[in-house]
Design an enzyme around this catalytic site. Structure first.
Site, short mmCIF file in Angstrom:
data_model
loop_
_atom_site.label_atom_id
_atom_site.label_comp_id
_atom_site.label_asym_id
_atom_site.label_seq_id
_atom_site.Cartn_x
_atom_site.Cartn_y
_atom_site.Cartn_z
N SER A 6 -6.00 4.62 5.94
CA SER A 6 -5.57 3.62 4.97
C SER A 6 -6.63 2.37 4.73
O SER A 6 -7.07 1.41 5.60
CB SER A 6 -4.28 2.98 5.28
OG SER A 6 -4.10 1.82 4.46
N HIS A 31 -6.52 7.08 1.99
CA HIS A 31 -4.99 6.54 1.64
C HIS A 31 -5.44 5.08 1.02
O HIS A 31 -5.90 4.32 1.63
CB HIS A 31 -4.22 6.53 2.77
CG HIS A 31 -2.82 6.11 2.42
ND1 HIS A 31 -1.78 6.91 1.93
CD2 HIS A 31 -2.04 4.81 2.27
CE1 HIS A 31 -0.76 6.39 1.70
NE2 HIS A 31 -0.96 5.15 2.18
N ASP A 33 -3.26 2.18 -0.71
CA ASP A 33 -2.22 1.43 -0.82
C ASP A 33 -2.36 0.13 -1.92
O ASP A 33 -2.85 -0.79 -2.06
CB ASP A 33 -1.75 0.53 0.61
CG ASP A 33 -1.39 1.49 1.81
OD1 ASP A 33 -0.66 2.11 1.34
OD2 ASP A 33 -1.79 1.37 2.58
N MET A 35 -0.14 -2.33 -3.72
CA MET A 35 1.21 -3.44 -3.81
C MET A 35 0.85 -4.40 -5.04
O MET A 35 -0.06 -4.94 -5.40
CB MET A 35 1.02 -4.03 -2.39
CG MET A 35 1.12 -3.06 -1.47
SD MET A 35 0.89 -4.04 0.27
CE MET A 35 0.55 -2.60 1.33
N HIS A 64 -1.09 5.57 -3.01
CA HIS A 64 0.27 5.03 -2.58
C HIS A 64 0.94 4.05 -3.42
O HIS A 64 0.35 2.91 -2.95
CB HIS A 64 0.45 5.06 -1.10
CG HIS A 64 1.85 4.60 -0.59
ND1 HIS A 64 1.95 4.21 0.64
CD2 HIS A 64 2.94 4.53 -1.12
CE1 HIS A 64 3.28 4.09 0.73
NE2 HIS A 64 3.92 4.03 -0.15
N MET A 66 2.97 1.27 -4.32
CA MET A 66 4.14 0.45 -3.57
C MET A 66 4.39 -0.66 -4.78
O MET A 66 4.32 -2.04 -4.35
CB MET A 66 4.16 -0.20 -2.34
CG MET A 66 4.04 0.92 -1.04
SD MET A 66 3.67 0.25 0.41
CE MET A 66 2.02 0.51 0.54
N MET A 134 8.28 6.61 5.70
CA MET A 134 7.55 5.31 6.11
C MET A 134 8.17 5.00 7.57
O MET A 134 9.35 4.83 7.79
CB MET A 134 7.90 4.18 5.19
CG MET A 134 7.41 4.33 3.84
SD MET A 134 5.78 4.35 3.68
CE MET A 134 5.09 2.68 4.43
N ASP A 170 3.38 7.40 7.46
CA ASP A 170 2.86 6.34 7.08
C ASP A 170 3.57 5.13 7.87
O ASP A 170 4.50 4.54 7.44
CB ASP A 170 2.86 5.98 5.83
CG ASP A 170 1.81 4.75 5.42
OD1 ASP A 170 1.24 4.04 6.34
OD2 ASP A 170 1.61 4.49 4.09
N GLY A 192 -4.21 3.09 9.42
CA GLY A 192 -5.18 1.87 8.90
C GLY A 192 -5.60 1.09 10.21
O GLY A 192 -6.89 1.34 10.57
#
Length: 211
Positions: A6, A31, A33, A35, A64, A66, A134, A170, A192
């Site tokens: 991540s 990966h 993320d 957000m 991903h 979020m 998660m 994750d 990560g």
């Protein structure tokens, strides 16, 4: 075991170099993320960053989302170079349609938060390429793995029931708990802090692969 570092925990001042380094060290996927400061408290990156780092790796980009209302934004990430797009079960009011739409352009995944029951996505299994469990509350890196999620992971494996779906985890993954994840049939681990805070990326990734 597929290892997907991540980049949330990478050094953003040299993100391209960091990606090249984990690829060289044996990463299978990257990966990413995303957000929005709404669905989760933190704010990270958008499609322009994904597009700019795409040239640093030929391995799959595992994006991903979020974010709230992912149906409004997922195509921007497809165009930016995503190979997999995972959305949260909690973030969309039309999850069935959204997964169908994502599946027309790339691989589709759904993530479930620690408090979200798997029954909320059981009817979607035929739409999925990834089921992401998660094991921390989403929004921040460096959190501790929630041990109680091991039972949920076992339940998820049974729910997949031989379908061609990756079971992914994750949150808080490290060399101490990877054995428990392997024993429960996990296919993909997102890590990560464990990777990017280590002195040797190759050694950290190899420990996860070997379990």
């Amino acid at each position: 075991m597929i290892v997907s570092p991540s980049i949330l925990s990478a050094d953003f001042s040299k993100l391209g170099e960091e990606i090249r380094a984990v690829v060289k060290a044996g990463a299978d996927w990257i990966h990413i993320d995303v957000m929005d400061g709404h669905f989760v408290p933190n704010i990270t990156i958008g499609p322009c960053v994904v597009k700019s780092i795409r040239r640093y790796a030929s391995i799959p980009f595992d994006v991903h989302l979020m974010i709230s209302e992912p149906e409004k934004h997922f195509m921007e990430f497809v165009k930016a170079g995503a190979d997999y797009i995972t959305v949260h079960a909690e973030a969309s009011h039309s999850l069935w349609r959204l997964l169908e739409e994502i599946g027309e352009h790339c691989k589709a995944g759904v993530a479930v938060n620690p408090a979200t029951p798997l029954s909320s996505v059981e009817h979607l299994m035929d739409k999925l390429d990834i089921l992401l469990i998660m094991t921390v509350e989403p929004g921040f890196g460096g959190q501790k793995f929630i041990e109680e999620m091991l039972g949920k992971i076992e339940e998820a494996k049974k729910m997949i029931d031989g379908r061609d779906i990756y079971l992914a985890v994750d949150g808080g993954v490290n060399a101490e708990n990877i054995k428990h994840l392997r024993e429960r049939g996990v296919d993909v681990v997102v890590a990560g802090s464990y990777i990017f805070k280590s002195e040797r990326y190759e050694e950290a990734i190899q420990k996860l692969k070997e379990g």
